[in-house]
Design an enzyme around this catalytic site. Structure first.
Site: not given
Ligand code: FAD
Ligand code: UDP
Length: 367
Positions: A173, A177, A250, A281, A301, A349, A351
């Site tokens: 991911r 570069r 996780r 982080r 986090e 996984y 985005d």
């Molecule tokens: P979700 O946002 O999980 O929505 C699912 C919803 O369903 C939730 O609100 C939940 O409460 C509800 N639900 C589940 N079960 C039930 C039930 N039984 N009854 C009623 N409601 C229910 N993506 C990026 O592009 N850039 C980023 O920088 C990025 N950073 C991230 C950092 C973190 C820590 C995490 C966890 C994810 C990150 N993502 C990022 C990914 C991004 O959050 C997801 O791709 C996106 O939000 C997923 O949308 P979704 O609708 O599939 O799921």
């Molecule tokens: N990662 C790492 N060091 C860093 C940042 C990321 O080793 O400083 C690795 C780690 O395994 C992580 C993966 O790269 O789970 C993907 O990172 P990303 O920032 O895309 O994770 P997310 O924002 O989805 O948690």
């Protein structure tokens, strides 16, 4: 005649995009969520004038112009470019792995010098032709120093398992570069919605019936009768009552602090890559929108194992879980009145831009 065409379980991006598009086509939707707010994991809440990313840092990026134009049609995006800093034992390195990082690690200045240094570091691993896990992949990509200082500790904290048990694709991911470019993503478009992600989802759900605090499984008898079709975005194993066993996820714990100072770390994201520091982080939310407020809000986090009392933030796409999810997916494919979509229902996984893409594809298939 049922009251709704679609019951949409989950007010995250998948559910909200589907609801918006179906409503545009004249269908009646009910969106439910068990949480007390819309937007799923992209939820932002305004505290002290700062939009707080309540479920971790979210940076929008895509190379798909259609998706970029789509999100920009609801809310304006700023010019934020993610460039996290890694802190390893008090020394700072730029991320992703680029000429700045190589200079900080080895003092090399030109791309030729950096390539030569990395080739030397990688020599030991030349026998690994097809990396089988994240450790092998990282060593083949950048060699030992980068792996030990910037990857191993962070990865093993994040996933709670040795890097030899984590799929190789996860480290791919991150860009690697030979230019002085600290942009964490390779995509053409990137930014943060001005005013927060909740604003985007608010717009998507405008005029649509939404019920919060409503768990699908606790109200199944009533909800299954309410609509012709269900869009399900929750955990796929839960939908089938865990009949083949539970999938692993996780989880994270967020520790928040509102500080009486205007600038804590000078960057939105600082990664702590050594194993000894428990969090992965620290996010300083105001920097996502170039905030100038008097106070600042930071979030540490802490990754940990998923249990019924916390949120399933990340699927763990190792062989064991992939085999298990395939069984659930087979069952899901037999249900013609339920569409499974999003990060939890597909156990991918994804985005944000990918979730929007697949939601729009699901809409196209429906209409
Ligand atoms: P979700 O946002 O999980 O929505 C699912 C919803 O369903 C939730 O609100 C939940 O409460 C509800 N639900 C589940 N079960 C039930 C039930 N039984 N009854 C009623 N409601 C229910 N993506 C990026 O592009 N850039 C980023 O920088 C990025 N950073 C991230 C950092 C973190 C820590 C995490 C966890 C994810 C990150 N993502 C990022 C990914 C991004 O959050 C997801 O791709 C996106 O939000 C997923 O949308 P979704 O609708 O599939 O799921
Ligand atoms: N990662 C790492 N060091 C860093 C940042 C990321 O080793 O400083 C690795 C780690 O395994 C992580 C993966 O790269 O789970 C993907 O990172 P990303 O920032 O895309 O994770 P997310 O924002 O989805 O948690």
């Amino acid at each position: 005649m049922k009251q709704y065409d679609y019951l949409i379980v989950g007010a995250g991006l998948f559910g909200s995009v589907f609801a918006h598009e179906a409503t545009k086509k004249g269908r009646k939707c009910l969106v439910i969520d068990k949480r007390n707010h819309i937007a799923g994991n992209v939820f932002t809440e305004n505290i002290e004038g700062i939009n707080i990313h309540k479920y971790g840092a979210h940076i929008f990026h895509t190379s798909n112009k259609e998706i970029w134009d789509y999100v920009n049609s609801f809310v304006e995006f700023n010019r934020f470019t993610n460039s996290p800093i890694a802190n390893y034992k008090g020394k700072l390195y730029n991320l992703p792995f680029n000429m700045n990082t190589f200079y900080q690690l080895w003092g090399v200045v030109t791309p030729e010098e950096a390539i030569a240094k990395i080739e030397e570091q990688k020599k030991e691993y030349a026998h690994i032709l097809e990396p089988k896990n994240l450790e092998e992949q990282a060593l083949v990509l950048g060699g030992k120093d980068i792996y030990e200082k910037l990857i191993k500790g962070y990865t093993e904290k994040q996933w709670g398992r040795p890097a030899t048990q984590i799929p190789a694709f996860i480290i791919r991911r991150l860009p690697f570069r030979f230019t002085y470019d600290n942009n964490y993503f390779n995509d053409i478009y990137q930014g943060i919605p001005i005013g927060g992600y909740t604003k985007l989802v608010d717009k998507l759900l405008e005029g649509i019936d939404v019920r919060l605090h409503t768990n699908y499984f606790e109200n199944k008898d009533e909800l299954d009768l309410i609509a012709n079709k269900t869009i399900y975005t929750g955990k796929i194993d839960e939908f089938f009552n865990f009949e083949f066993g539970e999938l692993d996820y996780r989880s994270l714990h967020f520790e928040n602090h509102l500080l009486d100072k205007s600038n804590y770390q000078g960057n939105a994201v600082v990664n702590y890559t050594e194993k000894e520091i428990e969090y992965t982080r620290i996010i300083e939310h105001k920097h996502f929108e170039f905030g100038t407020q008097e106070k600042t809000y930071i979030t540490k986090e802490f990754p940990h194992e998923f249990s019924k009392d916390n949120e399933p933030y990340y699927p763990i796409n190792d062989d064991k879980n992939q085999e298990l999810v395939a069984k659930y997916q087979e069952k899901a494919s037999l249900l013609d009145k339920v569409i499974f979509g999003g990060r939890l229902a597909e156990y991918k996984y994804y985005d944000m831009h990918q979730v929007i893409e697949i939601a729009l594809e699901a809409v196209k298939k429906e209409f």
